[in-house]
Design an enzyme around this catalytic site. Structure first.
Site, mmCIF file in Angstrom:
data_model
loop_
_atom_site.group_PDB
_atom_site.id
_atom_site.type_symbol
_atom_site.label_atom_id
_atom_site.label_comp_id
_atom_site.label_asym_id
_atom_site.label_seq_id
_atom_site.Cartn_x
_atom_site.Cartn_y
_atom_site.Cartn_z
ATOM 1 N N ALA A 193 0.858 -1.200 0.000
ATOM 2 C CA ALA A 193 0.000 0.000 0.000
ATOM 3 C C ALA A 193 0.890 1.244 0.000
ATOM 4 C CB ALA A 193 -0.909 0.003 1.223
ATOM 5 N N PHE A 194 0.298 2.381 -0.420
ATOM 6 C CA PHE A 194 1.087 3.621 -0.503
ATOM 7 C C PHE A 194 1.678 4.010 0.844
ATOM 8 C CE2 PHE A 194 -1.328 7.203 1.387
ATOM 9 C CZ PHE A 194 -2.540 6.589 1.681
ATOM 10 N N LYS A 195 1.089 3.492 1.909
ATOM 11 C CA LYS A 195 1.537 3.895 3.248
ATOM 12 C C LYS A 195 2.981 3.498 3.536
ATOM 13 C CE LYS A 195 -3.012 4.428 4.619
ATOM 14 N NZ LYS A 195 -4.173 4.212 5.392
ATOM 15 N N ASP A 196 3.468 2.451 2.848
ATOM 16 C CA ASP A 196 4.858 2.036 3.061
ATOM 17 C C ASP A 196 5.837 3.158 2.737
ATOM 18 O OD1 ASP A 196 4.496 -0.683 3.855
ATOM 19 O OD2 ASP A 196 4.094 -1.229 1.779
ATOM 20 N N MET A 236 5.888 5.321 5.755
ATOM 21 C CA MET A 236 6.090 4.604 7.013
ATOM 22 C C MET A 236 7.494 4.023 7.134
ATOM 23 S SD MET A 236 3.755 4.611 9.303
ATOM 24 C CE MET A 236 2.057 4.285 8.979
#
Ligand SMILES: Cc1ncc(COP(=O)(O)O)c(C=O)c1O
Length: 458
Positions: A109-112, A115
């Protein structure tokens, strides 16, 4: 760079406070006092940079009192070495628009992208701070997995992730619960995502509890996440033909990702329009198309990461709409909390529409978009990305139209199967998680029980 709170601009903060605390003590969101601006010449100069080099240029001015340039460079290289694509993201043409694939990190997901950096920022901070931090975060599925992957195995930091039991997809849960690391604690709450979020908010607000565990947060209001996300807007602009206007369609829930695009625009990136693309939980669509920001009840959809009614990052835009008036912003936020309503005047709406347009998709439209795109181009979009893709069919915009692909379709296999009767498999590097043993505790939606559970494990 100095920062202030959207609710009180008389006090200054350093990046370290902003990053570790996430939310200001007055309840406001941190924003920089001033921004570094880039000219067209600067942007031309950036064209020769790869993704990591560009990230170093864009991020450094925001955090120059936290880390030196050489160390930041090492951290960025380390953070992005775990991605499956050399340049972190990939821009793929799909019909008359391009899809910006942001899901090539460890948890799909783009959150990586933000994060992984945050994980290494914590490590840098803890190397000099000689303390222990406990991160507590609520997730509707993606944030938890990305945060766990970024923090697992790191010294002097634990992570507690609260997810709603039975309301995340099995792949999302497996990505969170199979890390097998001593500093990772998964809690399945007997409730929905809002319950998890409220529990975390209540723990932060209880100063004696949050102080006693040295609590920190990594949810999407954390400024460090926003700056890391602004980089891919710059990167995409530099990859495209700059003679045409560029528009980005962003699947939106908490207004974090699309705010990162707005930040890039404020730094001088010539973005034409940012499209806030929502599912049927459409508070932001109603706000941006009609000026009506009224909280309604959340319904469960096939794009669960966007099943949100209170878009926390919207406060940062309200501050700009109020011409940086902190008292007015504080009183608007109080009103929103009490009345669950915010009236946007015609003049403010005009201002919003200079930068933002919006669109909304119901469940049928999402499934149809996944099907149509697959049949025409043999590309499988996840349900969140499909909402972004379809927005360009609803809004007639010329130019380079870019859709942010925020998750890999294999995270939402039921929706994909429903749309195109196809099994979307995990990338081969991640297949092993399907057989791994899961580790999580089931706890009631009860603040005292959760606090006790956390205290017993630190
Ligand atoms: C797959 C996916 N798409 C879109 C979003 C929405 O992003 P934001 O909350 O920053 O608007 C999320 C956030 O949870 C997500 O996980």
């Amino acid at each position: 760079m100095d920062y202030i709170s959207t609710r009180n601009k008389s006090k200054s903060f350093k990046f370290q406070d902003v990053f570790i605390k996430g939310l200001a003590d007055d309840g406001g969101l941190y924003i920089p006092k001033s921004l570094h601006k880039y000219s067209q010449n600067d942007l031309e100069g950036f064209k020769k940079l790869n993704y990591a080099e560009l990230a170093k240029k864009i991020i450094y001015p925001f955090i120059d009192d936290f880390i030196n340039e050489e160390h930041l460079s090492k951290i960025i290289d380390k953070s992005y070495s775990v991605f499956r694509k050399k340049d972190v993201v990939e821009l793929v043409e799909v019909g008359d628009r391009s899809v910006l694939e942001l899901f090539h990190g460890p948890t799909l997901a783009f959150k990586d992208i933000a994060m992984q950096l945050l994980g290494n920022f914590y490590e840098h901070y803890l190397d000099k701070a000689n303390e222990k931090i406990n991160i507590v975060v609520a997730t509707s599925g993606d944030t938890g997995a990305a945060a766990i992957d970024a923090i697992k195995g790191k010294k002097n930091v634990n992570i507690f992730v609260l997810h709603p039991d039975n309301r995340v997809s099995p792949v999302q849960r497996k990505l969170m619960t199979t890390s097998n690391e001593k500093n990772v604690f998964n809690i399945a709450v007997n409730g929905n995502f809002d319950d998890c979020q409220n529990l975390v908010k209540a723990m932060f607000a209880d100063k004696s509890f949050s102080g006693s565990i040295n609590m920190s947060g990594v949810n999407s209001i954390n400024w460090a996440r926003i700056i890391a996300q602004s980089v891919y807007y710059f990167y995409t602009y530099l990859q495209t033909d700059n003679k045409k206007p560029i528009n980005f369609s962003v699947p939106t829930g908490n207004f974090g990702d699309v705010y990162a695009g707005y930040l890039a625009k404020k730094m001088g990136l010539p973005i034409n329009k940012l499209i806030v693309a929502t599912n049927q939980n459409d508070i932001l669509h109603r706000a941006i198309s009609k000026g009506e920001y009224n909280v309604e009840t959340v319904s469960e959809t096939i794009s669960p990461s966007m099943d949100i009614q209170i878009a926390s990052n919207f406060e940062r835009l309200i501050y700009d709409l109020n011409n940086h008036d902190d008292s007015k912003t504080a009183s608007d936020m109080k009103d929103i909390k009490e009345k669950e309503k915010y009236n946007i005047s015609k003049e403010k709406l005009k201002k919003i529409n200079n930068d933002f347009l919006s669109s909304r998709m119901d469940e049928k439209e999402i499934l149809k978009t996944i099907k149509d795109v697959y049949e025409k181009y043999k590309v499988v979009l996840d349900p969140h990305t499909a909402i972004g893709y379809g927005a360009f069919d609803k809004l007639d915009l010329d130019g380079n139209n870019i859709v942010l692909a925020t998750a890999h379709p294999c995270k939402f296999p039921e929706a994909i199967e429903k749309a195109i009767s196809l099994k979307s498999n995990l990338p081969k590097e991640l297949m092993f998680i399907l057989d791994e043993k899961e580790d999580y505790d089931m706890i009631d939606n009860n603040l005292e029980k959760i606090k006790k559970h956390i205290k017993a494990r630190i």
